[in-house]
Design a protein around this motif. Sequence first.
Motif, PDB file in Angstrom:
ATOM      1  N   GLU A 152       4.725  -1.455  -0.551  1.00 52.52           N
ATOM      2  CA  GLU A 152       4.020  -2.208  -1.606  1.00 52.52           C
ATOM      3  C   GLU A 152       3.879  -1.674  -2.729  1.00 52.52           C
ATOM      4  O   GLU A 152       4.087  -2.041  -4.433  1.00 52.52           O
ATOM      5  N   HIS A 153       3.694  -0.035  -3.060  1.00 51.23           N
ATOM      6  CA  HIS A 153       3.799   0.597  -4.707  1.00 51.23           C
ATOM      7  C   HIS A 153       4.650   0.291  -5.225  1.00 51.23           C
ATOM      8  O   HIS A 153       4.943   0.094  -6.264  1.00 51.23           O
ATOM      9  N   GLU A 154       5.724   0.575  -4.488  1.00 51.18           N
ATOM     10  CA  GLU A 154       7.394   0.633  -5.189  1.00 51.18           C
ATOM     11  C   GLU A 154       7.802  -0.372  -5.967  1.00 51.18           C
ATOM     12  O   GLU A 154       7.575  -0.485  -6.691  1.00 51.18           O
ATOM     13  N   SER A 155       7.290  -1.890  -5.102  1.00 50.68           N
ATOM     14  CA  SER A 155       8.012  -3.010  -5.056  1.00 50.68           C
ATOM     15  C   SER A 155       6.835  -3.579  -6.649  1.00 50.68           C
ATOM     16  O   SER A 155       6.960  -4.304  -7.448  1.00 50.68           O
ATOM     17  N   LEU A 156       5.476  -2.600  -6.226  1.00 44.22           N
ATOM     18  CA  LEU A 156       4.585  -2.820  -7.846  1.00 44.22           C
ATOM     19  C   LEU A 156       5.324  -2.044  -8.888  1.00 44.22           C
ATOM     20  O   LEU A 156       5.107  -2.837  -9.904  1.00 44.22           O
ATOM     21  N   THR A 157       5.904  -1.316  -9.048  1.00 44.43           N
ATOM     22  CA  THR A 157       6.095  -0.261  -9.932  1.00 44.43           C
ATOM     23  C   THR A 157       7.799  -0.818 -10.892  1.00 44.43           C
ATOM     24  O   THR A 157       7.995  -1.755 -11.399  1.00 44.43           O
ATOM     25  N   ASP A 158       8.140  -1.874  -9.433  1.00 45.03           N
ATOM     26  CA  ASP A 158       9.480  -2.884  -9.983  1.00 45.03           C
ATOM     27  C   ASP A 158       8.775  -3.489 -10.917  1.00 45.03           C
ATOM     28  O   ASP A 158      10.116  -3.689 -11.871  1.00 45.03           O
ATOM     29  N   ARG A 159       8.178  -3.978 -10.017  1.00 44.96           N
ATOM     30  CA  ARG A 159       7.568  -5.522 -11.399  1.00 44.96           C
ATOM     31  C   ARG A 159       7.087  -4.972 -11.863  1.00 44.96           C
ATOM     32  O   ARG A 159       8.049  -6.388 -13.480  1.00 44.96           O
ATOM     33  N   MET A 160       6.301  -4.316 -12.581  1.00 47.83           N
ATOM     34  CA  MET A 160       5.956  -4.151 -14.127  1.00 47.83           C
ATOM     35  C   MET A 160       7.124  -3.392 -14.692  1.00 47.83           C
ATOM     36  O   MET A 160       7.006  -3.580 -14.868  1.00 47.83           O
TER      37      MET A 160
END
Length: 116
Positions: free
Chosen positions: A76-84
């Motif tokens: 989830e952290h990786e996904s949020l970082t990619d979205r940001m």
Amino acid sequence: MASSAPQGSVDPLTAKDPAKALTAVASGFIENVKRNRQSFFQFFAMTGILLLSFRSVSQKYRIHDLEEDTAVLKKEHESLTDRMNKIKSDLLHQASIDSTGVFASRIRLLFGDDKK
């Protein structure tokens, strides 16, 4: 009808005084423990080992659940970082289209980008 117990003796368990009945039961239990001391120690030791085993198994499953939660949180952290990063790059791209450059400088200031 005659009673099977002698006239002078009273059964402590059927006596009217509950304190005497409780004392009789406790003393009988203590005598039994004294006679079978080793068996009682083995029973309590095995009970303790069994309880520790249950606790160990419970902790094992809890650790397993926590490891799964950690893996999910990392994804989830990786996904949020990619979205940001995608949002940031899209904003910078939109800002670069502006001919005045005011919007781009403001976006770079907000993001802390020193690239021009």
